[in-house]
Design a protein around this motif. Structure first.
Motif, short mmCIF file in Angstrom:
data_model
loop_
_atom_site.label_atom_id
_atom_site.label_comp_id
_atom_site.label_asym_id
_atom_site.label_seq_id
_atom_site.Cartn_x
_atom_site.Cartn_y
_atom_site.Cartn_z
N THR A 1 0.86 -1.38 0.04
CA THR A 1 -0.03 0.07 0.05
C THR A 1 0.88 1.27 0.11
O THR A 1 0.54 2.30 -0.59
CB THR A 1 -0.98 0.01 1.23
OG1 THR A 1 -1.58 -1.21 1.41
CG2 THR A 1 -1.74 1.16 1.18
N GLU B 1 3.50 1.63 -1.39
CA GLU B 1 4.25 1.86 -2.62
C GLU B 1 3.47 3.03 -3.47
O GLU B 1 3.69 3.83 -4.14
CB GLU B 1 4.39 0.60 -3.49
CG GLU B 1 5.71 0.01 -3.19
CD GLU B 1 6.02 -1.05 -3.83
OE1 GLU B 1 5.35 -1.23 -5.16
OE2 GLU B 1 6.59 -1.99 -3.39
N LYS B 2 1.94 2.68 -3.24
CA LYS B 2 0.90 3.44 -4.05
C LYS B 2 0.70 4.89 -3.37
O LYS B 2 -0.16 5.69 -3.88
CB LYS B 2 -0.34 2.74 -4.10
CG LYS B 2 -0.38 1.70 -5.01
CD LYS B 2 -1.59 1.01 -4.86
CE LYS B 2 -2.83 1.33 -5.63
NZ LYS B 2 -3.93 0.89 -5.56
N CYS B 3 1.04 5.02 -2.22
CA CYS B 3 0.63 5.92 -1.28
C CYS B 3 1.71 7.36 -1.38
O CYS B 3 2.77 7.16 -1.36
CB CYS B 3 0.52 5.53 0.15
SG CYS B 3 0.13 6.82 1.45
N ALA C 1 -4.73 8.54 -4.65
CA ALA C 1 -4.03 7.25 -5.20
C ALA C 1 -5.15 6.00 -5.20
O ALA C 1 -4.51 4.97 -5.75
CB ALA C 1 -3.07 7.06 -4.27
N ALA D 1 4.15 7.07 -7.19
CA ALA D 1 2.77 6.93 -7.01
C ALA D 1 2.13 8.18 -7.17
O ALA D 1 1.10 8.20 -7.81
CB ALA D 1 2.92 7.08 -5.18
N GLU E 1 1.25 7.53 -10.72
CA GLU E 1 0.27 6.44 -10.78
C GLU E 1 -1.03 7.28 -10.81
O GLU E 1 -2.07 6.92 -11.31
CB GLU E 1 0.32 5.37 -9.84
CG GLU E 1 1.39 4.27 -10.26
CD GLU E 1 0.95 3.47 -11.33
OE1 GLU E 1 -0.34 3.13 -11.52
OE2 GLU E 1 1.63 3.53 -12.30
N GLU F 1 -4.02 7.09 -13.22
CA GLU F 1 -5.42 6.69 -12.94
C GLU F 1 -6.45 7.81 -13.16
O GLU F 1 -7.44 7.29 -13.59
CB GLU F 1 -5.41 6.39 -11.22
CG GLU F 1 -4.59 4.89 -11.08
CD GLU F 1 -5.43 3.76 -11.54
OE1 GLU F 1 -6.67 3.66 -11.22
OE2 GLU F 1 -4.46 3.01 -11.97
#
Lengths: 340, 248, 283
Positions: free
Chosen positions: A221, A223-225, A317, B216, B219, B223
Motif C-alpha cells: 500500500t 508504494e501507491k501512497c 491514489a 505513486a 500512478e 489513474e
C-alpha cells in the motif's frame, strides 16, 4: 412512533420550519461535484440527496482549526477561548456520521473529558436522512444501516416521491409541532444494496488484525501512497490534533491554536532531536488501519471505522481500506486453513 | 534589545518576491518597527558591512552570483532564502534541463562569450541556508511567520506535509475531482493551499515534500486519465533541480 | 448500533490551560543541559509520583512534555532537567530566574511505589534518561526504610555529559548505594570506566527475585539493556521502563504518543515490561 409523509417539494418548508426555531446546518453543494455541511441561509440550497460530505458534522464539535487561548507576551498571561454549546439542528445527517460522533463522544469524553468538545456537543439536534449506498459506502459491514435511526431526534427515510418523517425523541417531536404533515401508513422501503463489503464482522476481525502486523499489504500500500494525510483528515472518527502558537506581527501577543493532524504524516511522531517513531509509510498505513479496526476496537468491541468510504473516495491514489482489510482477512484465512 | 539589522539581496530572479515584501501594505510599518534595514537595493542606497539577517532572493546562475553569495553569507548571522528561485532554483532551473552551451547560444547568440553562465542553483547548494520562505512569489504568510520568529529569537519551523493537508483543513473540493492535474500531493504546504482555494491547481512552486513518492504521484495521474508528460513538465517548472534524474 | 455515553458537561474540564509558575533557579549542568527549579503559585505542591511528567509552555513558542526530575519528597518546588534541543528549550535556555512559564500536569503513569516497597531497586539510566530516574532515586534515598538496596547504573556519552555531578559524587560515596558509571568516550581526565552502559550489568550483585529495575535512556538503549538484564537472570516481571514519544496534549487526546494500542501520556511513560513486550512499536 407516528410516521408522517413529507413530499419532496415540502423539504424546503420543513427546513424553514426548523430554521425558525434553531440555527440549521445542512448539506450544500460545494464545487463541481462535492457537498459540505454549512449553515442554512436559504432553505432552497439544502441538498438531501448526496453521497457524502468531505467533512462530517465532527467539524462543528472538533473544528479543523480552533483557538484554544489568546496570550499577551508583555503580561505573560492568557485567556481561554470562549466555547459555546452548538445549540443547533444538524439536518440531513447520514447514519454513519452520527455513529462517528458517538465514537468521538467516547474518545474525547474518556479519561480526561474535554471541555471544548463536550461543550460544543450540547444542544445538538440531529435530523437524519437515509441514503442509497454508492461505490464507496460499506457501513453495512460495520453494523450501521443506511436507515438506522438510533441517536437521531428526527429521521427522514427516502421514498420515491418524498420522505417518511419520524420524530424519535421529545425534542424531535417538539420541533415538528405546528407542521401539518399527513400520516404515513405504508411500511418502510427496502434498503439499497451495498457495493462494498468487508468479509468478516469485527469480532472476527479482532483475530485477523492480531495476526496482521507483518502483512506485506502495508508495504504494498505504501508504494501507491504519497503520504498526503487525506485519509486521516476526512475520517469522521479521527480526532488527533496538533497545537501551535502564532504570534502577531506586532510581537505583542498571539494565539495558541489547534488543528487536525494525521498519523499518516511523517512529522506526526517526530520528536525534538530528530527521532521519528513511525518512519515508513508502511508503518503509518498499518497504524491508520489499526486505529480503525484494532486498537480502540480491542477496547470497545466495536469497529472504529463507520464505513463512510471517505478515505477511499478522497484518496487520489485510490487506496481502498476495504481492499486492505479484505486482503488481511484473505491472508489470515489462508494461513488459518493451511495445515502446519 | 537592539533591533536586528536586516539586509535584502537579489540574485537571478524577477524580484517579484521583494516586491511582494513591499506589498505588505497592512503590515509593512509593523515589520519596519522591529528591524533596521541596512541594505536593500530595491528600496534604498548604500551597503552594510554586517547584518543579523540576510534575505536572499533569486537563484545563483553566474560566477559573479557565487562570489556575491559567499560575501553575503560571511556578513550574515542568519541567511534566509526567499522564494522558489532561492530555495530550489525555481523557474530558472528549467535552463538546467538543456545543455548550457545551447542555452547561451539561444539567449545571447553571437555575444554569448560576454556572458558567462552556470546552471541555475539553489542558494543552499552553494552556501548554508538557515531558513526558507518558499513559493513563487514567496508566500507572504510564511514570510511573516519566519520574520516574527526571527525577531523574537525563535527558530521558524518548516512544514513537512503536503498541500493536501491545507486543502482538507479548508474543505476544498479536490482539484482532481475537477479533472485537473494538481501537484499538491507532493508539494510542501505552508501557503494555506492558496491556488486550489481560488479554483486553480497547485503548480508545485513551494518545492517537494521530503522523500516525495513520485512514482505513486505518476500512478495517480495515470489513474485519473491525466497527461503524465504534462505533469512532469509542470513539476520541472519549479523543481528542475530537485527531480533531476528522477524520471528515466 | 451501540452508542457510547458521552461524559456530562459537569465532568468536562479545561484541559489545556496552564498554571503560570516561576523559574526560581537555573543551574547549568552541561553544555546542553540545565536544571530548572520551578515554583507553583502560592508554593503549591505539584503532587506528582516519581516518573511522571509535566507540559511546559512558553507563550509564542509552544509547549512540550518534560520529565520531573525531583522526588515528591522534595517539597515546595520541583525540578526539570532539560536538554537544549529544539526551539522551546532554546528559548527556555535564554529565560531568567523570576520569569514565568506555563505548567500543566503532572501527567502520565509514574512509578507504582507500592509495588517497589520492600524491594531492592535497580536504576539503569542512559544519558538524559537519568532525569526522570533521579525522581525515583531520590525518593528511595529519602525513604530508606521502605526499600532494600539501591543500585544505580548510569551511562553517558562522555564524562562532560554527566548530569547532576554533585549528586553523582554523593551517590558514589554513599556506602548504602551500589553506584556504577561508564562513559562511551572518556576525556583525558576521566578515571572511571569506559564502554557502553550494558557492560556494567553483568558485574552487578543482585538479589534477582527481590530486585525491581527501571530503565530509561535513548531509544537505541532499551533493547540492549533488556538483553543484558535478561541474561543476568532478572525476571521480566521485575522490569519497568520509561519511554519517550512526541506529545502535545498529555491527556490522551492528540494521538502523537501512541505506541500500538497504548498512549504513553496515559499508560506510560513508566511501563511494566510484560505489558509492552508484545508491542512491536515500543522498543
Amino acid at each position: 412512533m407516528v410516521q408522517f409523509f413529507l413530499e419532496s417539494e415540502r423539504v424546503t418548508e420543513l427546513v424553514t420550519h426548523l430554521k425558525g426555531q434553531k440555527p440549521v446546518f445542512a448539506p450544500h453543494r460545494k464545487g463541481r461535484k462535492s457537498f459540505a455541511f454549512e449553515r442554512v441561509e436559504d432553505a432552497a440550497d439544502v441538498v438531501l440527496d448526496y453521497p457524502r460530505v468531505m467533512h462530517s458534522i465532527r467539524k462543528f464539535f472538533l473544528p479543523p482549526r480552533e483557538t484554544l487561548m489568546t496570550f499577551d507576551l508583555a503580561e505573560n498571561d492568557f485567556s481561554t477561548a470562549d466555547v459555546q454549546p452548538s445549540d443547533a439542528i444538524f439536518f440531513g445527517v447520514h447514519s454513519y456520521d452520527l455513529g462517528a460522533v458517538h465514537r468521538l463522544d467516547y474518545n474525547l469524553g474518556k479519561g480526561h473529558p474535554e471541555k471544548n468538545y463536550i461543550t460544543r456537543r450540547q444542544g445538538a439536534v440531529f435530523v437524519g436522512v437515509s441514503f442509497e449506498p454508492d461505490a464507496y459506502h460499506f457501513c453495512g459491514s460495520v453494523g450501521i444501516d443506511p436507515m438506522d435511526t438510533s441517536g437521531f431526534d428526527i429521521f427522514l427515510t427516502k421514498l420515491l416521491d418524498g420522505y417518511i418523517v419520524e420524530a424519535l425523541t421529545e425534542v424531535g417531536e417538539q420541533l415538528l409541532n405546528g407542521l401539518d404533515l399527513p400520516a404515513h401508513e405504508a411500511g418502510k422501503p427496502a434498503r439499497g444494496n451495498f457495493q462494498q463489503h468487508i468479509y468478516l464482522p469485527q469480532a472476527k476481525l479482532n483475530e485477523v488484525m492480531a495476526k496482521s502486523y507483518d502483512n506485506p499489504v502495508w508495504a504494498e500500500t505504501a508504494e501507491k501512497c504519497v503520504g498526503c494525510g487525506t485519509c486521516n483528515l476526512v475520517c469522521p472518527t479521527c480526532y488527533c490534533f496538533n497545537v501551535e502558537d502564532t504570534v502577531n506581527i506586532q510581537a505583542t501577543g498571539g494565539t495558541r491554536d489547534r488543528h487536525w493532524d494525521g498519523c499518516m504524516l511523517r512529522e506526526f511522531t517526530g520528536v525534538a532531536g530528530g527521532e521519528v517513531f513511525r518512519e515508513h509509510l508502511a508503518d503509518r498505513q498499518r497504524h491508520r488501519v489499526f486505529r480503525k479496526f484494532k486498537y480502540i476496537s480491542d477496547e470497545t468491541g466495536q469497529p472504529w471505522c463507520v464505513g463512510c468510504g471517505r478515505c477511499t473516495a478522497y484518496c487520489t491514489a485510490g487506496i481502498s481500506i476495504v481492499n486492505i482489510v479484505n486482503r488481511l482477512v484473505g491472508d489470515y484465512e489462508k494461513v488459518a486453513v493451511t495445515p502446519i | 534589545m537592539a533591533k536586528p539589522r536586516v539586509a535584502i539581496f537579489d540574485f537571478t530572479g524577477c524580484e517579484g518576491c521583494e516586491l511582494n515584501q513591499l506589498n505588505f501594505e497592512d503590515q509593512l510599518l509593523d515589520i519596519l518597527a522591529h528591524v533596521d534595514i541596512v541594505e536593500w537595493r530595491e528600496a534604498m542606497d548604500g551597503h552594510a558591512d554586517e547584518y543579523d539577517i540576510a534575505f536572499v532572493e533569486g537563484s545563483l546562475s553566474t560566477p559573479d552570483c557565487i562570489k556575491r553569495i559567499h560575501e553575503v553569507r560571511r556578513k550574515a548571522k542568519v541567511l534566509v532564502a526567499l522564494g522558489a528561485c532561492a530555495v530550489q532554483g525555481g523557474i530558472n532551473g528549467v535552463k538546467n534541463t538543456h545543455p548550457i552551451e545551447e542555452v547561451r547560444e539561444e539567449v545571447y547568440g553571437e555575444d554569448k562569450y560576454l556572458f558567462p553562465t552556470l546552471p541555475a542553483l539553489a542558494v543552499s547548494s552553494v552556501v548554508k541556508v538557515d531558513y526558507n520562505v518558499r513559493g513563487c512569489p514567496m508566500t507572504q504568510l510564511e514570510f511573516l511567520k519566519v520574520f516574527t520568529a526571527l525577531v523574537l529569537g525563535k527558530e521558524p519551523i518548516e512544514p513537512e506535509h503536503s498541500v493536501c493537508v491545507e486543502c482538507k483543513l479548508k474543505e476544498n473540493e479536490c482539484v482532481y475531482a475537477r479533472g485537473m492535474i494538481c501537484l499538491g500531493p507532493v508539494t510542501r504546504a505552508g501557503c494555506d493551499a492558496h491556488c486550489p482555494t481560488v479554483g486553480q491547481y497547485c503548480t508545485g512552486c513551494r518545492g517537494l515534500v521530503p522523500e516525495p513518492n513520485l512514482k505513486a504521484m505518476e500512478e495517480i495521474l495515470v489513474e485519473h486519465g491525466l497527461n503524465v508528460d504534462e505533469a512532469w513538465k509542470r513539476l520541472q517548472l519549479f523543481n528542475a533541480n530537485e527531480i533531476e534524474g528522477v524520471r528515466s | 448500533m451501540n452508542q457510547f455515553q458521552m461524559a456530562s458537561p459537569t465532568e468536562a474540564r479545561d484541559l489545556y490551560s496552564p498554571v503560570m509558575a516561576v523559574i526560581s533557579k537555573v543551574e547549568k549542568m552541561t553544555e546542553l543541559e540545565n536544571l530548572y527549579t520551578v515554583v507553583l503559585p502560592d508554593g503549591a505542591e505539584l503532587g506528582h509520583k516519581p516518573g511522571q511528567f509535566i507540559e511546559l509552555s512558553i507563550f509564542g513558542v509552544g509547549e512540550a512534555p518534560f520529565s520531573i526530575s525531583s522526588s515528591p519528597t522534595h517539597r515546595g518546588e520541583f525540578e526539570l532537567g532539560i536538554r537544549r534541543v529544539g526551539m522551546l528549550t532554546e528559548v527556555l535556555n535564554r529565560m531568567e530566574v523570576g520569569q514565568k512559564v506555563g505548567i500543566r500536569g503532572p501527567f502520565g503513569n509514574g512509578i507504582d511505589i507500592e509495588q517497589f516497597k520492600g524491594r531492592d531497586v535497580l536504576i539503569v539510566a542512559g544519558g538524559i534518561g537519568l532525569v526522570p530516574m533521579r525522581s525515583i532515586i531520590n525518593y528511595v534515598i529519602d525513604n530508606p526504610d521502605d526499600f532494600g538496596k539501591l543500585h544505580i547504573v548510569y551511562g553517558s556519552r562522555t564524562d562532560e555529559d554527566l548530569l547532576f555531578t554533585e549528586e553523582l559524587a554523593r551517590w558514589e560515596a554513599d556506602p548504602k548505594i551500589d553506584y556504577h558509571v561508564t562513559v562511551d568516550r572518556g576525556s583525558l581526565d576521566w578515571k572511571g570506566k569506559t564502554g557502553v552502559i550494558t557492560t556494567l550489568i553483568p558485574g552487578l550483585e543482585l538479589d534477582l527475585e527481590k530486585t525491581v529495575c527501571c530503565v530509561c535512556g535513548p531509544p537505541i538503549m532499551y533493547r540492549f539493556a533488556l538483553l543484558a538484564l535478561k541474561s543476568k537472570g532478572l525476571p521480566e516481571r521485575n522490569i519497568f521502563m520509561s519511554l519517550e514519544r512526541r506529545m502535545k496534549c498529555g491527556v490522551g487526546k492528540c494521538g502523537h504518543c501512541q505506541i500500538n494500542s497504548t498512549y504513553v501520556c496515559q499508560d506510560g511513560p513508566v511501563y511494566h515490561y510484560p505489558d509492552i513486550k508484545s508491542l512491536q512499536e515500543a522498543l
